[in-house]
Enzyme design. Structure first.
Site, PDB file in Angstrom:
ATOM      1  N   CYS A 190      35.366  40.919  34.307  1.00 19.90           N
ATOM      2  CA  CYS A 190      36.220  39.987  35.045  1.00 19.90           C
ATOM      3  C   CYS A 190      37.208  40.768  35.917  1.00 19.90           C
ATOM      4  O   CYS A 190      38.121  41.416  35.408  1.00 19.90           O
ATOM      5  CB  CYS A 190      36.931  39.091  34.035  1.00 19.90           C
ATOM      6  N   CYS A 215      40.895  39.899  35.637  1.00 21.45           N
ATOM      7  CA  CYS A 215      41.412  40.370  34.341  1.00 21.45           C
ATOM      8  C   CYS A 215      41.805  41.837  34.446  1.00 21.45           C
ATOM      9  O   CYS A 215      42.879  42.240  33.994  1.00 21.45           O
ATOM     10  CB  CYS A 215      40.356  40.235  33.250  1.00 21.45           C
TER      11      CYS A 215
END
Ligand code: ZN
Length: 147
Positions: free
Chosen positions: A68, A71
């Site tokens: 991600c 993230c």
């Protein structure tokens, strides 16, 4: 003195820390790890579950995954927020790729999602990447911890 319960994020032992020791770098009585290290600690599903139902100091968990991008971009911001709030909140990271169950159980659909736990209940959650100052403001606002 009653103190506040904290699960050691390294060994899972429940510690009880007096209020006035929270800012003094308390250590786990079992393994010696810092209980409030001022940086995010990677936790597994079991440690997360125990801390989420036990901790009496706000526990801020970042549900993330290595694939991600947002993230990974937020990781240094989350770490900076953890440092800024040392002694007042604990910051942990849960890798949802390695440990998918807690996020699924909590109904988390998108990552990054941050969840605050305290005293055995979920206090708040927010999805999407944030800057460190936004994270700190959010945690303070949700937990009424003083600066
Ligand atoms: Zn320990």
């Amino acid at each position: 003195m009653a103190g506040r319960k904290l699960v050691c994020l390294e060994c899972g032992q429940v510690n009880r820390v007096p209020e006035d020791r929270l800012g003094g770098a308390p250590k786990c009585g079992t393994c010696g790890a810092a209980l409030l290290p001022g940086k995010p600690v990677e936790v597994d599903a079991q440690t997360y579950a125990k801390a989420a139902r036990t901790d009496e100091v706000p526990l801020v968990v970042d549900f993330w995954a290595p694939w991600c991008g947002p993230c990974r971009a937020m990781a240094p911001q989350f770490a900076a927020a953890a440092q800024a709030m040392q002694g007042r909140a604990r910051f942990a990271k849960l890798n949802t790729e390695d440990h998918p169950e807690p996020g699924a159980r909590a109904g988390i659909r998108g990552i990054p999602t941050m969840v605050i736990h305290r005293g055995g209940r979920e206090v708040a959650r927010v999805s999407g990447a944030r800057a460190s100052s936004q994270i700190v403001d959010w945690v303070r606002g949700q937990t009424a911890e003083k600066a």
